[in-house]
Design a protein around this motif. Sequence first.
Motif, short mmCIF file in Angstrom:
data_model
loop_
_atom_site.label_atom_id
_atom_site.label_comp_id
_atom_site.label_asym_id
_atom_site.label_seq_id
_atom_site.Cartn_x
_atom_site.Cartn_y
_atom_site.Cartn_z
N UNK A 9 38.18 55.75 36.70
CA UNK A 9 39.48 55.12 36.48
C UNK A 9 39.36 53.62 36.29
N UNK A 10 38.56 52.98 37.13
CA UNK A 10 38.47 51.52 37.12
C UNK A 10 37.62 50.97 35.98
N UNK A 11 36.52 51.64 35.68
CA UNK A 11 35.58 51.10 34.68
C UNK A 11 35.69 51.78 33.33
N UNK A 30 43.18 44.50 40.23
CA UNK A 30 41.84 44.20 39.72
C UNK A 30 42.03 43.82 38.25
N UNK A 31 41.88 42.52 37.96
CA UNK A 31 42.09 42.01 36.60
C UNK A 31 40.80 41.89 35.80
N UNK A 32 39.65 41.92 36.49
CA UNK A 32 38.35 41.81 35.83
C UNK A 32 37.37 42.76 36.51
N UNK A 33 36.52 43.44 35.76
CA UNK A 33 35.58 44.38 36.37
C UNK A 33 34.58 43.71 37.32
N UNK A 34 34.38 42.41 37.17
CA UNK A 34 33.44 41.69 38.04
C UNK A 34 34.00 41.48 39.44
N UNK A 38 32.08 49.25 43.84
CA UNK A 38 32.38 50.58 44.38
C UNK A 38 31.11 51.24 44.86
N UNK A 39 31.11 51.62 46.13
CA UNK A 39 29.99 52.33 46.72
C UNK A 39 30.34 53.80 46.91
N UNK A 40 29.48 54.56 47.57
CA UNK A 40 29.75 55.99 47.76
C UNK A 40 31.01 56.28 48.58
N UNK A 41 31.30 55.44 49.59
CA UNK A 41 32.46 55.70 50.45
C UNK A 41 33.38 54.50 50.61
N UNK A 42 32.93 53.34 50.18
CA UNK A 42 33.69 52.11 50.35
C UNK A 42 33.78 51.36 49.02
N UNK A 43 34.80 50.49 48.93
CA UNK A 43 34.92 49.61 47.77
C UNK A 43 35.34 48.24 48.28
N UNK A 44 35.07 47.23 47.48
CA UNK A 44 35.45 45.86 47.84
C UNK A 44 36.07 45.19 46.62
N UNK A 45 37.18 44.49 46.84
CA UNK A 45 37.87 43.76 45.78
C UNK A 45 37.92 42.31 46.19
N UNK A 46 37.59 41.41 45.25
CA UNK A 46 37.66 39.98 45.52
C UNK A 46 38.78 39.38 44.67
N UNK A 47 39.72 38.73 45.33
CA UNK A 47 40.85 38.11 44.64
C UNK A 47 40.48 36.73 44.13
N UNK A 48 41.27 36.20 43.20
CA UNK A 48 41.05 34.85 42.67
C UNK A 48 41.05 33.80 43.77
N UNK A 49 41.79 34.06 44.84
CA UNK A 49 41.90 33.12 45.96
C UNK A 49 40.62 33.09 46.80
#
Length: 72
Positions: A9-11, A30-34, A38-49
């Motif tokens: 979905x995301x990529x 998520x505005x940019x793929x960078x 995404x890991x097997x059980x966890x994901x992390x999102x970094x905001x512009x801030x």
Amino acid sequence: MTSREFRKCVFRTPFQPVRITLDAGEPLEVRHPETIAIGPKMAVVMHDSGEVVLFEMARVVSVTYLKAKARS
């Protein structure tokens, strides 16, 4: 949602921004793929801030595709 389903979905190609909604209703954009990993059980999102949000894949309720922001 499985990690594999979420990754598909995301990529998408070409990348399209998404809003991820978690089970407690928190929206994550998520505005940019960078800005997402995404890991097997966890994901992390970094905001512009600079804020970093770590969440379990099992908490993802929906993924909504957004319109890309117009370039200026």
